[in-house]
Design a protein around this motif. Structure first.
Motif: not given
Length: 227
Positions: A123-152
């Motif tokens: 959302s450019l939140y970090c850029t607008n606050k002069n925080i480099d996206p690589m800085e840990p203070t620019c939060a990021r999350i990594m989620m692992s798992g599987e894809a499930l098909r949603v039934q009609k």
């Protein structure tokens, strides 16, 4: 060839992990009028993960490639997603479309393992606050798992379809035009990096129990399963 691949993806939902009942929203009391637009405190890792998912409209997606030239290598893509309609409460769910013309669906039909990444700077939140996206203070999350098909013809399918078209109006034509199919992520691991000192691990249970500021009780329940 394509028919075999489609059949493989259709088999994705038949996984038997343990069950967690997650409360979702539909119908009444779905609007949120006073949700804080700023990210939560960096020490609230589950809430940070929920906030990033709810405030994102796309995700970087990694799969294990099935392309002959790089078979077994990591492969990445950008995929549109949504967890609820615009202005509605957070669900924490990750809904997205796949299509067999794209290598992400082809990869998942062979090895149903995926990792997605969300960054506070989407959302450019970090850029607008002069925080480099690589800085840990620019939060990021990594989620692992599987894809499930949603039934009609289910309440969840209707809910997720409305969520996707709310954020991505063009998606209303994807299913009819290119045979896209609706999926959700079966989350098995959540990693949050939002400050100095290394990553933190959040359980799916804690993630789904968390509510964002300003959100009240949930109305409708769907059964969501994860390992």
């Amino acid at each position: 060839m394509w028919k075999k691949a489609i059949i493989l993806v259709a088999l994705i939902p038949f996984i038997a992990p343990k069950t967690l009942i997650v409360n979702f929203y539909s119908g009444e009391d779905n609007e949120v009028s006073h949700v804080n637009n700023d990210p939560p405190p960096h020490t609230d890792y589950a809430k940070m993960a929920r906030w990033l998912v709810h405030n994102s409209e796309w995700m970087a997606t990694g799969t294990i490639s099935t392309l002959p030239q790089i078979n077994g290598f990591p492969m990445v893509n950008v995929i549109a997603m949504a967890d609820s309609e615009k202005g509605a409460k957070s669900t924490g769910m990750i809904y997205f479309y796949l299509v067999m013309l794209d290598f992400t669906a082809q990869d998942l039909s062979k090895k149903n393992q995926m990792t997605v990444l969300f960054s506070l700077d989407q959302s450019l939140y970090c850029t607008n606050k002069n925080i480099d996206p690589m800085e840990p203070t620019c939060a990021r999350i990594m989620m692992s798992g599987e894809a499930l098909r949603v039934q009609k013809d289910t309440a969840e399918f209707d809910f997720a379809t409305k969520a996707m078209t709310s954020h991505h109006p063009a998606s209303a034509h994807w299913i009819e035009t290119h045979d896209f199919f609706l999926c959700k992520m079966n989350i098995s691991q959540i990693v949050v990096l939002d400050w100095y000192g290394g990553p933190h691990f959040v359980t799916p249970e804690d993630y789904f129990r968390t509510k964002l500021d300003g959100e009240g009780s949930h109305k409708t329940t769907f059964e969501f399963k994860f390992k």
